[in-house]
Scaffold this active site. Structure first.
Site, PDB file in Angstrom:
ATOM      1  N   SER A   1       0.848  -1.231   0.049  1.00  0.00           N
ATOM      2  CA  SER A   1      -0.002   0.032  -0.078  1.00  0.00           C
ATOM      3  C   SER A   1       0.872   1.217  -0.005  1.00  0.00           C
ATOM      4  O   SER A   1       1.518   1.287   0.923  1.00  0.00           O
ATOM      5  CB  SER A   1      -0.911  -0.054   1.160  1.00  0.00           C
TER       6      SER A   1
ATOM      7  N   HIS B   1      -0.423  -1.142  -4.764  1.00  0.00           N
ATOM      8  CA  HIS B   1      -2.015  -0.533  -4.235  1.00  0.00           C
ATOM      9  C   HIS B   1      -2.057   0.951  -3.979  1.00  0.00           C
ATOM     10  O   HIS B   1      -1.126   1.299  -3.219  1.00  0.00           O
ATOM     11  CB  HIS B   1      -2.351  -1.505  -3.008  1.00  0.00           C
TER      12      HIS B   1
ATOM     13  N   ASP C   1      -4.321   3.991  -2.762  1.00  0.00           N
ATOM     14  CA  ASP C   1      -5.541   4.461  -2.188  1.00  0.00           C
ATOM     15  C   ASP C   1      -5.804   5.837  -2.433  1.00  0.00           C
ATOM     16  O   ASP C   1      -4.945   6.820  -1.990  1.00  0.00           O
ATOM     17  CB  ASP C   1      -5.089   4.410  -0.607  1.00  0.00           C
TER      18      ASP C   1
ATOM     19  N   MET D   1      -8.082   9.131  -1.812  1.00  0.00           N
ATOM     20  CA  MET D   1      -9.203   9.619  -0.888  1.00  0.00           C
ATOM     21  C   MET D   1      -9.574  10.858  -1.115  1.00  0.00           C
ATOM     22  O   MET D   1      -8.381  11.728  -1.286  1.00  0.00           O
ATOM     23  CB  MET D   1      -8.550   9.579   0.431  1.00  0.00           C
TER      24      MET D   1
ATOM     25  N   HIS E   1      -7.726   1.892  -5.406  1.00  0.00           N
ATOM     26  CA  HIS E   1      -8.765   1.865  -4.503  1.00  0.00           C
ATOM     27  C   HIS E   1      -9.188   3.124  -4.459  1.00  0.00           C
ATOM     28  O   HIS E   1      -8.740   3.988  -3.660  1.00  0.00           O
ATOM     29  CB  HIS E   1      -8.351   1.214  -3.142  1.00  0.00           C
TER      30      HIS E   1
ATOM     31  N   MET F   1     -11.420   5.792  -2.707  1.00  0.00           N
ATOM     32  CA  MET F   1     -12.246   5.957  -1.543  1.00  0.00           C
ATOM     33  C   MET F   1     -12.600   7.334  -1.636  1.00  0.00           C
ATOM     34  O   MET F   1     -12.370   8.270  -0.767  1.00  0.00           O
ATOM     35  CB  MET F   1     -11.457   5.741  -0.400  1.00  0.00           C
TER      36      MET F   1
ATOM     37  N   MET G   1     -12.412  -4.773   3.337  1.00  0.00           N
ATOM     38  CA  MET G   1     -11.718  -3.826   4.232  1.00  0.00           C
ATOM     39  C   MET G   1     -11.609  -4.378   5.851  1.00  0.00           C
ATOM     40  O   MET G   1     -12.594  -4.706   6.449  1.00  0.00           O
ATOM     41  CB  MET G   1     -12.138  -2.365   4.387  1.00  0.00           C
TER      42      MET G   1
ATOM     43  N   ASP H   1      -7.534  -5.577   3.047  1.00  0.00           N
ATOM     44  CA  ASP H   1      -6.819  -4.470   3.347  1.00  0.00           C
ATOM     45  C   ASP H   1      -6.993  -3.962   4.710  1.00  0.00           C
ATOM     46  O   ASP H   1      -8.060  -3.547   5.210  1.00  0.00           O
ATOM     47  CB  ASP H   1      -7.049  -3.258   2.239  1.00  0.00           C
TER      48      ASP H   1
END
Length: 214
Positions: free
Chosen positions: A6, A31, A33, A35, A64, A66, A135, A173
């Site tokens: 991550s 990965h 993330d 946001m 991913h 979010m 999650m 994750d």
């Protein structure tokens, strides 16, 4: 077990070099993330930054989202080099339209479930997905403790995938490392996102090998 470091745990001032370091250490996926400060109470980075770091590895970029309105940004992340895009079932976008959009760009599509969302929520979409991300922490921040009570959810989704003979991977994750990887593997997880466990390891290559052995 596939291992996806991550980038939330990397040194953002040298993100490209950190990706190259994980690639060299044997990571299977990267990965990322994303946001928006609205869907989750944190901000990270968007498609323009991802586009700049894409050349640092040819490993799949597992993005991913979010964010509140993922449908609006699928093209941006596709253009930036995403190989896999997962978005939250709890987001505001129409789920079927968002899956369609991801697939139309030749990208693998996945749905993400927050800890309080039941396994059954993803069942109607399983035959259209490549991946389900469960999650094992509340999304938004790295370094949180693993939630072992999410493993029955993984088992339920795995059982439904197997019952229907589908080729869908399960990713987990949050808080995954040496102390929790065996439990994750037993539940049926195929891909583990690992942050601190690999980025802060003295030897990331050995850390990834230990985790991947499951």
């Amino acid at each position: 077990m596939l291992i996806a470091p991550s980038l939330l745990s990397c040194d953002f001032s040298k993100m490209g070099e950190e990706i190259a370091r994980m690639d060299k250490a044997g990571a299977d996926w990267m990965h990322l993330d994303v946001m928006d400060g609205h869907f989750v109470p944190n901000l990270t980075f968007g498609a323009p930054i991802m586009k700049w770091v894409r050349p640092f590895s040819d490993k799949p970029f597992d993005v991913h989202l979010m964010i509140s309105d993922p449908l609006r940004y699928i093209d941006d992340f596709a253009d930036a080099g995403a190989d896999i895009i997962t978005f939250h079932i709890e987001s505001d976008s129409d789920i079927d339209k968002t899956i369609d959009k991801i697939k139309s760009r030749g990208i693998k599509a996945g749905l993400v479930l927050k800890p309080k969302t039941p396994a059954e929520a993803v069942f109607p979409y399983l035959d259209r997905l490549d991946l389900v991300l469960v999650m094992t922490v509340e999304p938004g921040f790295g370094g949180q403790s693993f939630m072992a009570d999410m493993m029955p959810k993984v088992e339920a989704i795995k059982a439904e995938i197997n019952r229907r003979g589908l080729n869908v991977l399960i990713e987990a994750d949050g808080g995954i490392g040496d102390a929790t990887i065996a439990e994750v593997a037993r539940a049926g997880v195929d891909v583990s996102v690992a942050g601190t466990a690999v980025f802060k390891a003295e030897n990331p290559s050995q850390a990834i090998k230990r985790l991947a052995a499951y």
